[in-house]
Design a protein around this motif. Structure first.
Motif, mmCIF file in Angstrom:
data_model
loop_
_atom_site.group_PDB
_atom_site.id
_atom_site.type_symbol
_atom_site.label_atom_id
_atom_site.label_comp_id
_atom_site.label_asym_id
_atom_site.label_seq_id
_atom_site.Cartn_x
_atom_site.Cartn_y
_atom_site.Cartn_z
ATOM 1 N N MET A 1 0.986 -0.970 0.023
ATOM 2 C CA MET A 1 -0.103 -0.238 0.106
ATOM 3 C C MET A 1 1.300 1.372 0.069
ATOM 4 S SD MET A 1 -2.940 0.693 2.715
ATOM 5 C CE MET A 1 -3.731 -0.533 2.386
ATOM 6 N N THR A 2 0.350 2.175 -1.253
ATOM 7 C CA THR A 2 0.859 3.007 -0.956
ATOM 8 C C THR A 2 1.365 4.337 0.440
ATOM 9 O OG1 THR A 2 -0.194 4.579 -1.859
ATOM 10 C CG2 THR A 2 1.093 3.336 -2.986
ATOM 11 N N GLY A 3 2.200 5.384 0.717
ATOM 12 C CA GLY A 3 1.868 6.050 1.613
ATOM 13 C C GLY A 3 0.820 6.996 1.423
ATOM 14 N N VAL A 4 0.481 7.416 0.647
ATOM 15 C CA VAL A 4 -0.744 7.804 0.836
ATOM 16 C C VAL A 4 -2.053 7.216 0.685
ATOM 17 C CG1 VAL A 4 -2.993 9.455 -1.140
ATOM 18 C CG2 VAL A 4 -0.602 10.013 -1.184
ATOM 19 N N ARG A 5 -2.308 5.975 0.438
ATOM 20 C CA ARG A 5 -3.094 4.928 0.762
ATOM 21 C C ARG A 5 -3.403 4.875 1.741
ATOM 22 N NH1 ARG A 5 -4.090 0.580 -2.639
ATOM 23 N NH2 ARG A 5 -5.511 -0.059 -2.180
ATOM 24 N N GLN A 6 -2.241 4.489 2.754
ATOM 25 C CA GLN A 6 -2.080 4.040 3.627
ATOM 26 C C GLN A 6 -2.645 5.489 4.921
ATOM 27 O OE1 GLN A 6 2.097 3.491 4.153
ATOM 28 N NE2 GLN A 6 1.535 1.296 4.245
ATOM 29 N N ARG A 7 -2.290 6.710 4.825
ATOM 30 C CA ARG A 7 -2.496 7.627 5.089
ATOM 31 C C ARG A 7 -4.268 8.146 5.400
ATOM 32 N NH1 ARG A 7 2.021 9.873 3.208
ATOM 33 N NH2 ARG A 7 0.862 11.425 1.808
#
Length: 123
Positions: A1-7
């Motif tokens: 999961m990308t950082g943006v999606r995780q946030r």
């Protein structure tokens, strides 16, 4: 999961946790993982004087291109959540006379008011 999606996912889980707290529930675990997968939130709910252990799936979406957030919770996801709940109970050595699976759908479309839906008992 990308950082943006995780946030985004973490923000959605924060909102869901606040929603559950406003409904009188106490979140006791978050993002618990096992080989079956992950449960987003585990909470305690008091229903008619009885304690219910709640395993909650949170779906966060920023558009309707793939349907509503709750449409993303498939039958397979519910079955997996049951297995994860059983693993959590075994791992934590907890006996619960009542267990419930819930879902919180969060639709966060830019320029619109955020829509949050809590469904109790998604079995």
């Amino acid at each position: 999961m990308t950082g943006v999606r995780q946030r985004r996912g973490a923000r959605g889980e924060d909102w869901a946790e606040e929603l559950l707290a406003e409904a009188g529930m106490l979140v006791i675990d978050r993002n618990w993982r096992c080989r079956e997968g992950e449960v987003d939130l585990v909470a305690i709910d008091e229903v008619e004087g009885e304690t219910v252990l709640v395993f909650c799936e949170v779906k966060y979406r920023t558009g309707l291109g793939f349907g509503t957030p709750l449409e993303g919770i498939t039958r397979e996801k519910v079955l997996r959540l049951r297995r994860i709940a059983a693993a959590w109970l075994k791992d934590r050595k907890v006996f619960a006379s009542r267990v419930r699976l819930d879902a919180v759908g969060i639709l966060d479309v830019p320029g619109r008011e955020i829509a949050v839906t809590h469904v109790r008992g998604i079995e």
